[in-house]
Structure formats: structure tokens, C-alpha cells
Design an enzyme around this catalytic site. Structure first.
Site, PDB file in Angstrom:
ATOM      1  N   SER A   1      -7.506 -74.358  53.219  1.00 53.60           N
ATOM      2  CA  SER A   1      -7.424 -73.183  51.878  1.00 53.60           C
ATOM      3  C   SER A   1      -7.223 -73.268  51.029  1.00 53.60           C
ATOM      4  O   SER A   1      -6.023 -71.966  49.962  1.00 53.60           O
ATOM      5  CB  SER A   1      -6.050 -72.667  53.321  1.00 53.60           C
ATOM      6  OG  SER A   1      -6.629 -71.978  54.033  1.00 53.60           O
TER       7      SER A   1
ATOM      8  N   TYR B   1      -5.990 -65.477  51.421  1.00 53.12           N
ATOM      9  CA  TYR B   1      -4.914 -64.398  52.379  1.00 53.12           C
ATOM     10  C   TYR B   1      -3.909 -63.439  51.144  1.00 53.12           C
ATOM     11  O   TYR B   1      -3.726 -63.215  52.387  1.00 53.12           O
ATOM     12  CB  TYR B   1      -4.400 -65.881  52.768  1.00 53.12           C
ATOM     13  CG  TYR B   1      -5.660 -67.163  53.638  1.00 53.12           C
ATOM     14  CD1 TYR B   1      -6.100 -66.902  54.618  1.00 53.12           C
ATOM     15  CD2 TYR B   1      -5.175 -68.065  53.026  1.00 53.12           C
ATOM     16  CE1 TYR B   1      -6.863 -67.597  55.226  1.00 53.12           C
ATOM     17  CE2 TYR B   1      -5.889 -68.709  53.434  1.00 53.12           C
ATOM     18  CZ  TYR B   1      -6.327 -68.952  54.510  1.00 53.12           C
ATOM     19  OH  TYR B   1      -7.310 -69.903  54.816  1.00 53.12           O
TER      20      TYR B   1
ATOM     21  N   GLY C   1     -12.106 -70.645  59.445  1.00 53.19           N
ATOM     22  CA  GLY C   1     -12.128 -68.959  60.216  1.00 53.19           C
ATOM     23  C   GLY C   1     -11.762 -67.919  60.471  1.00 53.19           C
ATOM     24  O   GLY C   1     -12.990 -68.238  60.764  1.00 53.19           O
TER      25      GLY C   1
ATOM     26  N   ASN D   1     -16.502 -76.930  56.095  1.00 54.11           N
ATOM     27  CA  ASN D   1     -15.948 -75.926  57.299  1.00 54.11           C
ATOM     28  C   ASN D   1     -16.083 -76.322  58.791  1.00 54.11           C
ATOM     29  O   ASN D   1     -16.959 -75.735  58.945  1.00 54.11           O
ATOM     30  CB  ASN D   1     -14.586 -74.908  57.209  1.00 54.11           C
ATOM     31  CG  ASN D   1     -14.785 -75.106  55.699  1.00 54.11           C
ATOM     32  OD1 ASN D   1     -13.947 -75.635  55.290  1.00 54.11           O
ATOM     33  ND2 ASN D   1     -15.339 -74.234  54.507  1.00 54.11           N
TER      34      ASN D   1
ATOM     35  N   ARG E   1     -19.354 -73.452  58.537  1.00 50.92           N
ATOM     36  CA  ARG E   1     -19.059 -72.884  57.125  1.00 50.92           C
ATOM     37  C   ARG E   1     -19.217 -73.897  55.910  1.00 50.92           C
ATOM     38  O   ARG E   1     -19.230 -75.008  56.010  1.00 50.92           O
ATOM     39  CB  ARG E   1     -18.374 -71.990  56.738  1.00 50.92           C
ATOM     40  CG  ARG E   1     -18.542 -70.680  56.294  1.00 50.92           C
ATOM     41  CD  ARG E   1     -17.711 -70.337  55.985  1.00 50.92           C
ATOM     42  NE  ARG E   1     -16.465 -69.967  54.954  1.00 50.92           N
ATOM     43  CZ  ARG E   1     -15.094 -70.788  54.424  1.00 50.92           C
ATOM     44  NH1 ARG E   1     -15.042 -70.252  55.577  1.00 50.92           N
ATOM     45  NH2 ARG E   1     -14.662 -71.349  53.691  1.00 50.92           N
TER      46      ARG E   1
ATOM     47  N   GLU F   1      -2.753 -76.100  57.284  1.00 43.18           N
ATOM     48  CA  GLU F   1      -3.136 -74.468  58.140  1.00 43.18           C
ATOM     49  C   GLU F   1      -2.800 -73.875  59.208  1.00 43.18           C
ATOM     50  O   GLU F   1      -2.879 -73.275  59.418  1.00 43.18           O
ATOM     51  CB  GLU F   1      -4.192 -74.306  58.321  1.00 43.18           C
ATOM     52  CG  GLU F   1      -4.994 -75.293  56.221  1.00 43.18           C
ATOM     53  CD  GLU F   1      -6.441 -74.636  56.687  1.00 43.18           C
ATOM     54  OE1 GLU F   1      -7.204 -74.272  56.177  1.00 43.18           O
ATOM     55  OE2 GLU F   1      -7.062 -75.844  56.205  1.00 43.18           O
TER      56      GLU F   1
ATOM     57  N   GLU G   1     -18.184 -78.216  49.911  1.00 42.61           N
ATOM     58  CA  GLU G   1     -17.584 -79.139  51.228  1.00 42.61           C
ATOM     59  C   GLU G   1     -17.700 -77.229  52.374  1.00 42.61           C
ATOM     60  O   GLU G   1     -18.696 -77.089  52.322  1.00 42.61           O
ATOM     61  CB  GLU G   1     -16.015 -79.169  51.064  1.00 42.61           C
ATOM     62  CG  GLU G   1     -15.741 -77.432  51.362  1.00 42.61           C
ATOM     63  CD  GLU G   1     -14.320 -76.775  52.064  1.00 42.61           C
ATOM     64  OE1 GLU G   1     -14.137 -78.176  52.773  1.00 42.61           O
ATOM     65  OE2 GLU G   1     -13.921 -76.213  52.082  1.00 42.61           O
TER      66      GLU G   1
ATOM     67  N   ASP H   1     -19.229 -74.502  51.350  1.00 46.22           N
ATOM     68  CA  ASP H   1     -19.186 -73.623  50.774  1.00 46.22           C
ATOM     69  C   ASP H   1     -19.632 -74.628  49.778  1.00 46.22           C
ATOM     70  O   ASP H   1     -20.115 -74.857  48.853  1.00 46.22           O
ATOM     71  CB  ASP H   1     -17.501 -73.744  50.850  1.00 46.22           C
ATOM     72  CG  ASP H   1     -16.422 -73.222  51.138  1.00 46.22           C
ATOM     73  OD1 ASP H   1     -17.062 -72.207  52.433  1.00 46.22           O
ATOM     74  OD2 ASP H   1     -15.455 -73.180  51.627  1.00 46.22           O
TER      75      ASP H   1
HETATM   76  N1  LIG Z   1     -16.395 -77.977  41.544  1.00 39.25           N
HETATM   77  C1  LIG Z   1     -15.925 -76.618  41.234  1.00 39.25           C
HETATM   78  N2  LIG Z   1     -16.003 -76.027  40.453  1.00 39.25           N
HETATM   79  C2  LIG Z   1     -15.570 -74.671  40.489  1.00 39.25           C
HETATM   80  N3  LIG Z   1     -15.065 -74.401  41.590  1.00 39.25           N
HETATM   81  C3  LIG Z   1     -14.295 -75.719  42.837  1.00 39.25           C
HETATM   82  C4  LIG Z   1     -15.300 -76.642  42.418  1.00 39.25           C
HETATM   83  N4  LIG Z   1     -14.260 -76.671  43.790  1.00 39.25           N
HETATM   84  C5  LIG Z   1     -13.721 -76.102  44.326  1.00 39.25           C
HETATM   85  N5  LIG Z   1     -13.728 -75.050  43.949  1.00 39.25           N
HETATM   86  C6  LIG Z   1     -12.488 -73.575  44.057  1.00 39.25           C
HETATM   87  O1  LIG Z   1     -11.540 -74.012  44.919  1.00 39.25           O
HETATM   88  C7  LIG Z   1     -11.977 -73.212  46.327  1.00 39.25           C
HETATM   89  C8  LIG Z   1     -11.840 -74.231  47.417  1.00 39.25           C
HETATM   90  O2  LIG Z   1     -12.428 -75.702  47.166  1.00 39.25           O
HETATM   91  P1  LIG Z   1     -13.508 -75.705  48.523  1.00 39.25           P
HETATM   92  O3  LIG Z   1     -13.812 -77.270  47.531  1.00 39.25           O
HETATM   93  O4  LIG Z   1     -13.850 -75.145  49.220  1.00 39.25           O
HETATM   94  O5  LIG Z   1     -11.738 -76.558  49.334  1.00 39.25           O
HETATM   95  P2  LIG Z   1     -11.008 -75.981  50.458  1.00 39.25           P
HETATM   96  O6  LIG Z   1     -11.422 -74.244  50.755  1.00 39.25           O
HETATM   97  O7  LIG Z   1     -11.066 -76.916  51.052  1.00 39.25           O
HETATM   98  O8  LIG Z   1      -9.842 -75.937  50.114  1.00 39.25           O
HETATM   99  C9  LIG Z   1     -13.489 -73.322  46.393  1.00 39.25           C
HETATM  100  O9  LIG Z   1     -13.634 -72.176  47.154  1.00 39.25           O
HETATM  101  C10 LIG Z   1     -14.047 -72.780  44.964  1.00 39.25           C
HETATM  102  O10 LIG Z   1     -13.856 -71.406  44.704  1.00 39.25           O
HETATM  103 MG   LIG Z   2     -13.191 -74.087  50.939  1.00 35.21          MG
END
Ligand SMILES: Nc1ncnc2c1ncn2[C@@H]1O[C@H](COP(=O)(O)OP(=O)(O)O)[C@@H](O)[C@H]1O
Ligand SMILES: [Mg+2]
Length: 302
Positions: free
Chosen positions: A145, A211, A271, A267, A250, A17, A265, A252
Site C-alpha cells: 500500500s 485509497y 486488493g 502482489n 498482480r 493493511e 513487485e 506492478d
Molecule cells: N523505482 C521506482 N521508481 C519510480 N516509482 C516507484 C519505484 N518504486 C516504487 N514506485 C512507486 O511507488 C509505488 C509503490 O511501490 P511498490 O513497489 O509497488 O510497493 P507497494 O505497492 O508494495 O507499497 C508504485 O506503485 C510506484 O508508484
Molecule cells: Mg505496489
């Protein structure tokens, strides 16, 4: 703004990143300088510990995303140097970077997170499939990301998805896919800011949706009933604090079709470009970008 002294703004680094971090760091330096804070950019992709130790800095603003910056390592170095820094400490930074240990901890304290399995080699994919079914979300355990993340709808896509994630980390997370709405809740100084709903025509909020794409929709206000939004803010704050995170960050999460929330998760250094989500949520709460950056700088305790 002499009370902050000479501020090192740490940015860049060597994680996947790096480019996002350079943009965050650049925006932070500009915002601090507009407010007459003596801010100095330091790219941690080069040798920087000597500079930090001998540069006469009073504190550090961490604008590093991903491993080597968001994961507790820089925080540990700053502790040893005796320099106050923004955001979470060593333990919470390391936990927040690790999606599996975050989820295990949440489960332990009874917070909802999608069912999952850890995979270490391709042979582990079969068991994940049997246990979790399709569709599956495959992602590296310690990345950001959406790098290396794939939605797997068909069994024969699983091996390739595993390899893509495994190229970025030695552990790969298989997670039950949550069909529904995506939300992100920003945290500033012990309080949750307004939730932002995320909508994209791409199967999920992937790197391009984050992005590059211009068809990503940010719902702010989120459109949820006020009481519902407050519940999700409280859940997000609880999830953040369960990992020991502090200062700012943040969370998610997803809402499934029955309306149940699922934590994905946290953060600890999200960003900070003027297009990023935390600045967007702060603005909706009446905190402009410059004020936000100053509030984050205050999390150093200075
Ligand atoms: N179990 C899940 N079911 C549906 N969508 C998911 C799931 N896990 C992740 N996502 C999607 O993938 C994106 C990235 O996952 P995330 O766990 O936030 O990891 P990072 O942002 O650290 O790469 C999320 O913002 C969401 O859109
Ligand atoms: Mg995320």
C-alpha cells in the site's frame, strides 16, 4: 454451489493493511453469498486457528494483505491443517512479500528490475546514494500500500526517508527511481488480464493516491499499442511465475522514457474491493466481480 462446502474467508489480520483487507474480505463474502456459496468471515486479528481447525471448513479464501497473511505464514498454517486455499503457496507468498528477494530472483533469471541496495542502518544510506544517485525510491522490504515509501530527490531527505521505512521493517530498499509510466498487470489462472495505466499528480502512486485521492487516473485500456501491451503481459506473467506464484495476483511495473520495462513487485493477494485494480482489469476482460471471486475460489482446486 455446494461443491465448495463451507468456505472460511480470512480477512483483517494485524498487518498495516488491516483496514484494506477488511474491505476486501467483506466484498468477497458478499459476492460469494450472492452466488449461494456458504461463506464465513474470519478476522485473523483475533484467535482463529482453533476456529479453522474445528469449524468444519472445506477451504479458505485468503483476503489478507501484508505480513501475516500474504507472506506465506497463513498459507503454512493452512497446509498443516490440510485446508485448500486460494492463490499462491508458501514459498511464492513469502517471496512475493519480500521485494529484495523478488528482485534478486528476477535478476537471476534475466528479468528487468531497477538497480537497488539493501540498507540496514542509517550508515548504509551514503553507499546507496553513491551507487544509485538521485532521485531514489526508499521503501520497506516487506510492506504494501506504499506505506513507508518515499521518493528522495535531495540528499538531505534521505535519512528521514530511511527512518520512515525502517519503522516498518528491519530491512529498507533503496531503488533507482524510474521516471516514466506506471502500469499494473493482473493475473488470473495463468493468464494476464488487460494492463491498467496509473496516473497521479502526486509524485508517485502513494497511499493517498491509492485509497483517498479523487484525482488518480486509471487508464483502461492502457493506451499502449496492442503488441506492446502483449509483451508487457508476457513479461508480467513470466515475473509472476519466476517467483512460483500461482492462482491470481498482480504485477506492478514501470516503463521508462525510452520505453524499457522495469518490474517493481508482485502482489499475491492484491486488493479485492469493488474499486480495486484486479476487479477493474477483470471487468475489462468481461469478468464481473462475482465471477472473478468465484474464479479465485476455484484456485483452491475444489
Ligand atoms: N523505482 C521506482 N521508481 C519510480 N516509482 C516507484 C519505484 N518504486 C516504487 N514506485 C512507486 O511507488 C509505488 C509503490 O511501490 P511498490 O513497489 O509497488 O510497493 P507497494 O505497492 O508494495 O507499497 C508504485 O506503485 C510506484 O508508484
Ligand atoms: Mg505496489
Amino acid at each position: 454451489m455446494s461443491r465448495f462446502g463451507k468456505v472460511a474467508v480470512l480477512m483483517g489480520g494485524r498487518s498495516a493493511e488491516r483496514e484494506v483487507s477488511l474491505r476486501s474480505g467483506g466484498a468477497v463474502v458478499a459476492a460469494l453469498r450472492r452466488q449461494r456459496v456458504d461463506a464465513h468471515p474470519i478476522d485473523t486479528g483475533n484467535e482463529y486457528l482453533g476456529q479453522l481447525a474445528r469449524g468444519g471448513f472445506s477451504c479458505a479464501f485468503i483476503a489478507l494483505h501484508g505480513r501475516g497473511g500474504e507472506d506465506g505464514t497463513i498459507q503454512g498454517a493452512l497446509e498443516l491443517l490440510g485446508l485448500p486455499y486460494t492463490g499462491s503457496g508458501v514459498l511464492a507468498s513469502a517471496l512475493g512479500m519480500d521485494k529484495v528477494r523478488s528482485k534478486q530472483l528476477w535478476r537471476g533469471v534475466g528479468l528487468p528490475t531497477p538497480a537497488f541496495r539493501v540498507m540496514r542502518d542509517e550508515g548504509d544510506t551514503e553507499a546507496a546514494l553513491d551507487e544509485l544517485g538521485l532521485p531514489l525510491m526508499i521503501k520497506p522490504v516487506r510492506e504494501g500500500s506504499s506505506l513507508g515509501a518515499t521518493r528522495v530527490a535531495e540528499k538531505d531527505q534521505l535519512a528521514a526517508a530511511f527512518r520512515e521505512a525502517a519503522a516498518l521493517d528491519k530491512e529498507v530498499l533503496a531503488e533507482r527511481w524510474i521516471q516514466g509510466k506506471e502500469l499494473t498487470v493482473s493475473i488470473l489462472d495463468g493468464e494476464a488480464l488487460p494492463a491498467i495505466g496509473l496516473e497521479t499528480p502526486r509524485g508517485f502512486y502513494d497511499y493517498a493516491a491509492k485509497y483517498q485521492a479523487n484525482d488518480t487516473r486509471y487508464l483502461l485500456p492502457s493506451g499502449l499499442p496492442a503488441a506492446r501491451e502483449q509483451e508487457l503481459q508476457a513479461l508480467s506473467l513470466a515475473a509472476f511465475e519466476a517467483l512460483g506464484a500461482s492462482g491470481w495476483g498482480r504485477v506492478d511495473l514501470m516503463l521508462d522514457q525510452a520505453g524499457a520495462p522495469w518490474l517493481l513487485e508482485i502482489n499475491t493477494v492484491p486488493g479485492l474491493t469493488d474499486h480495486s485494480l484486479v476487479p477493474m482489469a477483470a471487468k475489462a476482460a468481461g469478468i464481473d466481480f462475482d465471477a472473478l471471486v468465484l474464479r479465485i475460489l476455484e484456485t483452491t482446486g475444489l
